[in-house]
Design a protein around this motif. Structure first.
Motif, PDB file in Angstrom:
ATOM      1  N   ARG A  99      31.126  37.090  51.441  1.00 59.76           N
ATOM      2  CA  ARG A  99      29.982  37.097  50.523  1.00 59.76           C
ATOM      3  C   ARG A  99      29.724  38.515  50.062  1.00 59.76           C
ATOM      4  O   ARG A  99      29.726  39.435  50.883  1.00 59.76           O
ATOM      5  N   VAL A 100      29.481  38.672  48.757  1.00 61.65           N
ATOM      6  CA  VAL A 100      29.183  39.999  48.210  1.00 61.65           C
ATOM      7  C   VAL A 100      27.822  39.907  47.523  1.00 61.65           C
ATOM      8  O   VAL A 100      27.589  39.002  46.707  1.00 61.65           O
ATOM      9  N   GLU A 101      26.924  40.839  47.867  1.00 62.98           N
ATOM     10  CA  GLU A 101      25.612  40.888  47.204  1.00 62.98           C
ATOM     11  C   GLU A 101      25.820  41.241  45.728  1.00 62.98           C
ATOM     12  O   GLU A 101      26.658  42.101  45.412  1.00 62.98           O
ATOM     13  N   ALA A 102      25.029  40.624  44.860  1.00 64.44           N
ATOM     14  CA  ALA A 102      25.196  40.885  43.420  1.00 64.44           C
ATOM     15  C   ALA A 102      25.091  42.370  43.104  1.00 64.44           C
ATOM     16  O   ALA A 102      25.815  42.883  42.243  1.00 64.44           O
ATOM     17  N   LYS A 103      24.236  43.102  43.817  1.00 64.64           N
ATOM     18  CA  LYS A 103      24.063  44.537  43.511  1.00 64.64           C
ATOM     19  C   LYS A 103      25.348  45.322  43.805  1.00 64.64           C
ATOM     20  O   LYS A 103      25.546  46.409  43.277  1.00 64.64           O
ATOM     21  N   ASP A 104      26.220  44.771  44.661  1.00 70.77           N
ATOM     22  CA  ASP A 104      27.478  45.453  44.995  1.00 70.77           C
ATOM     23  C   ASP A 104      28.669  44.843  44.264  1.00 70.77           C
ATOM     24  O   ASP A 104      29.807  45.288  44.432  1.00 70.77           O
ATOM     25  N   TYR A 105      28.431  43.775  43.509  1.00 70.76           N
ATOM     26  CA  TYR A 105      29.540  42.993  42.929  1.00 70.76           C
ATOM     27  C   TYR A 105      29.955  43.504  41.551  1.00 70.76           C
ATOM     28  O   TYR A 105      31.141  43.615  41.259  1.00 70.76           O
ATOM     29  N   PHE A 106      28.964  43.821  40.691  1.00 70.58           N
ATOM     30  CA  PHE A 106      29.287  44.213  39.302  1.00 70.58           C
ATOM     31  C   PHE A 106      29.554  45.713  39.258  1.00 70.58           C
ATOM     32  O   PHE A 106      28.649  46.520  39.441  1.00 70.58           O
ATOM     33  N   LEU A 107      30.818  46.091  39.025  1.00 73.32           N
ATOM     34  CA  LEU A 107      31.216  47.494  39.165  1.00 73.32           C
ATOM     35  C   LEU A 107      31.411  48.205  37.826  1.00 73.32           C
ATOM     36  O   LEU A 107      31.435  49.428  37.777  1.00 73.32           O
ATOM     37  N   GLY A 108      31.587  47.454  36.731  1.00 70.12           N
ATOM     38  CA  GLY A 108      31.838  48.091  35.442  1.00 70.12           C
ATOM     39  C   GLY A 108      32.245  47.036  34.434  1.00 70.12           C
ATOM     40  O   GLY A 108      32.045  45.839  34.656  1.00 70.12           O
ATOM     41  N   LEU A 109      32.851  47.483  33.334  1.00 72.82           N
ATOM     42  CA  LEU A 109      33.231  46.568  32.257  1.00 72.82           C
ATOM     43  C   LEU A 109      34.289  45.571  32.752  1.00 72.82           C
ATOM     44  O   LEU A 109      35.424  45.978  33.055  1.00 72.82           O
ATOM     45  N   TYR A 110      33.934  44.295  32.856  1.00 71.07           N
ATOM     46  CA  TYR A 110      34.820  43.253  33.378  1.00 71.07           C
ATOM     47  C   TYR A 110      35.412  43.628  34.744  1.00 71.07           C
ATOM     48  O   TYR A 110      36.496  43.190  35.094  1.00 71.07           O
ATOM     49  N   ASP A 111      34.697  44.449  35.466  1.00 70.10           N
ATOM     50  CA  ASP A 111      35.193  44.934  36.757  1.00 70.10           C
ATOM     51  C   ASP A 111      34.199  44.527  37.851  1.00 70.10           C
ATOM     52  O   ASP A 111      33.001  44.788  37.722  1.00 70.10           O
ATOM     53  N   THR A 112      34.725  43.881  38.878  1.00 69.06           N
ATOM     54  CA  THR A 112      33.855  43.414  39.959  1.00 69.06           C
ATOM     55  C   THR A 112      34.492  43.716  41.310  1.00 69.06           C
ATOM     56  O   THR A 112      35.640  44.151  41.384  1.00 69.06           O
ATOM     57  N   ALA A 113      33.729  43.409  42.365  1.00 70.52           N
ATOM     58  CA  ALA A 113      34.242  43.597  43.728  1.00 70.52           C
ATOM     59  C   ALA A 113      35.224  42.491  44.117  1.00 70.52           C
ATOM     60  O   ALA A 113      35.794  42.540  45.199  1.00 70.52           O
ATOM     61  N   ARG A 114      35.395  41.480  43.253  1.00 72.63           N
ATOM     62  CA  ARG A 114      36.386  40.426  43.525  1.00 72.63           C
ATOM     63  C   ARG A 114      37.787  41.008  43.378  1.00 72.63           C
ATOM     64  O   ARG A 114      38.095  41.620  42.368  1.00 72.63           O
ATOM     65  N   THR A 115      38.611  40.847  44.384  1.00 75.20           N
ATOM     66  CA  THR A 115      39.971  41.386  44.283  1.00 75.20           C
ATOM     67  C   THR A 115      40.837  40.416  43.480  1.00 75.20           C
ATOM     68  O   THR A 115      40.480  39.253  43.283  1.00 75.20           O
ATOM     69  N   GLU A 116      41.952  40.916  43.016  1.00 76.99           N
ATOM     70  CA  GLU A 116      42.834  40.191  42.081  1.00 76.99           C
ATOM     71  C   GLU A 116      43.001  38.703  42.402  1.00 76.99           C
ATOM     72  O   GLU A 116      42.891  37.849  41.525  1.00 76.99           O
ATOM     73  N   ASN A 117      43.252  38.374  43.673  1.00 76.25           N
ATOM     74  CA  ASN A 117      43.625  36.995  43.990  1.00 76.25           C
ATOM     75  C   ASN A 117      42.475  36.137  44.498  1.00 76.25           C
ATOM     76  O   ASN A 117      42.650  34.931  44.684  1.00 76.25           O
TER      77      ASN A 117
END
Ligand SMILES: Cc1cc2nc3c(=O)[nH]c(=O)nc-3n(C[C@H](O)[C@H](O)[C@H](O)COP(=O)(O)OP(=O)(O)OC[C@H]3O[C@@H](n4cnc5c(N)ncnc54)[C@H](O)[C@@H]3O)c2cc1C
Length: 280
Positions: free
Chosen positions: A146-164
């Motif tokens: 689980r990732v908190e929303a405040k830590d998830y959105f990192l930039g333009l179309y960039d998130t803490a979700r890894t590629e797979n």
């Protein structure tokens, strides 16, 4: 134009979907509603070798109570979020956003998880996740995290979700009864992505606004929550002071249509209207 040739597979389980993605890595894409992915493929801005269609994974679909809040499955269509009685009664902010999200055809196909996975900075669902302290639940062969929303959105179309990783659901904590929510945005045409938007939520107690949440979207490379703005509204500070907090907290880039200064101005105007509505 048509998409470049690709292979297509429709897995029957989450484990199978994740295993396929991990085997093919960056040459594969998950396919959800296809409302953002297919135009990109048709313009040949992306050429994956394999599409992993997750639409057969019915366990990823639907809105439910979780005891301490609300869960929205990744495959839940925007139109299903709009119709959900749970959302209407417990997540008013999401209901307020619906009329601003694209058009009925796109709302029928596009998914909640697809929007949060993509993380367009002008999209409404990522901004809701940030405003409401949501947790994004991601799945890989190693299990769930689980990732908190405040830590998830990192930039333009960039998130803490890894590629797979597969986004499987979003979990929202309970919102206090009697909380009022407002979603305002300016778009070139109704249904277009926002040039600038604001989500605001608070509980009115007498003349005071408590537990204020404010998130701006469309004005940066990701949704932006400014605690100084929230505090200023809760304390009843003059709008000029709150505007100073906006100036200190955001610095939008110029784009092909608007200058950064225009976006900042729009953010202030929309916030003023939102606060007026919260006070009514
Ligand atoms: C004309 C138009 C107007 C629009 N206007 C708006 C608007 O005003 N506001 C708004 O918010 N959106 C808008 N959208 C976008 C729409 O909401 C999309 O549905 C959404 O952004 C993506 O959802 P999808 O299910 O279609 O994802 P897809 O297009 O299938 O996928 C998008 C990306 O996310 C990945 N992905 C999808 N699901 C998952 C998952 N569960 N786990 C991991 N990765 C995943 C895919 O691999 C792909 O990279 C608009 C789209 C169009 C075409």
């Amino acid at each position: 134009m048509k998409a470049a040739p690709f292979l297509y597979v429709k897995p029957k389980s989450i484990d199978e979907a994740v295993a396929l993605k991990e085997r093919h890595g960056a040459s594969a894409r998950y396919l959800a509603g296809g409302q953002s992915l297919m135009p990109v493929l048709n313009f040949r801005l992306d050429r994956p070798d394999l599409l992993i269609d997750i639409n057969g994974l019915s366990e990823l679909r639907g809105v439910s109570n979780s005891g301490s809040g609300v869960k929205i499955g990744a495959l839940t269509r925007h139109a299903e979020v709009a119709k959900s009685e749970i959302v209407k009664s417990q997540l008013a902010l999401l209901s307020e956003c619906i009329p601003h999200i694209a058009h009925p055809a796109i709302r029928s196909g596009g998914t909640f998880g697809g929007s949060v996975a993509l993380a367009d900075p002008a999209a409404e669902w990522p901004a809701c996740c940030l405003a409401l302290d949501a947790r994004i639940v991601l799945r890989s062969s190693k299990g769930e995290r689980r990732v908190e929303a405040k830590d998830y959105f990192l930039g333009l179309y960039d998130t803490a979700r890894t590629e797979n990783e597969l986004l499987i659901r979003v979990e929202f904590p309970a919102v206090a009864a009697g909380t009022k929510a407002v979603a305002l945005e300016l778009a070139r045409r109704r249904g277009d992505f926002a040039i600038a938007g604001v989500l605001a939520q608070a509980k009115k107690t007498g003349v005071r606004l408590e537990n204020v949440r404010v998130v701006f979207f469309g004005i940066s490379d990701r949704p932006v929550r400014l605690s100084a703005v929230e505090q200023g509204i809760a304390e009843g500070q003059p709008m000029e002071t709150i505007h100073q907090a906006i100036d200190a907290g955001i610095n939008p880039d110029d784009d092909i249509y608007q200058s950064g200064a225009t976006k900042t101005h729009l953010a202030k105007v929309l916030l003023g209207r939102a606060v007026e509505q919260l006070r009514q």
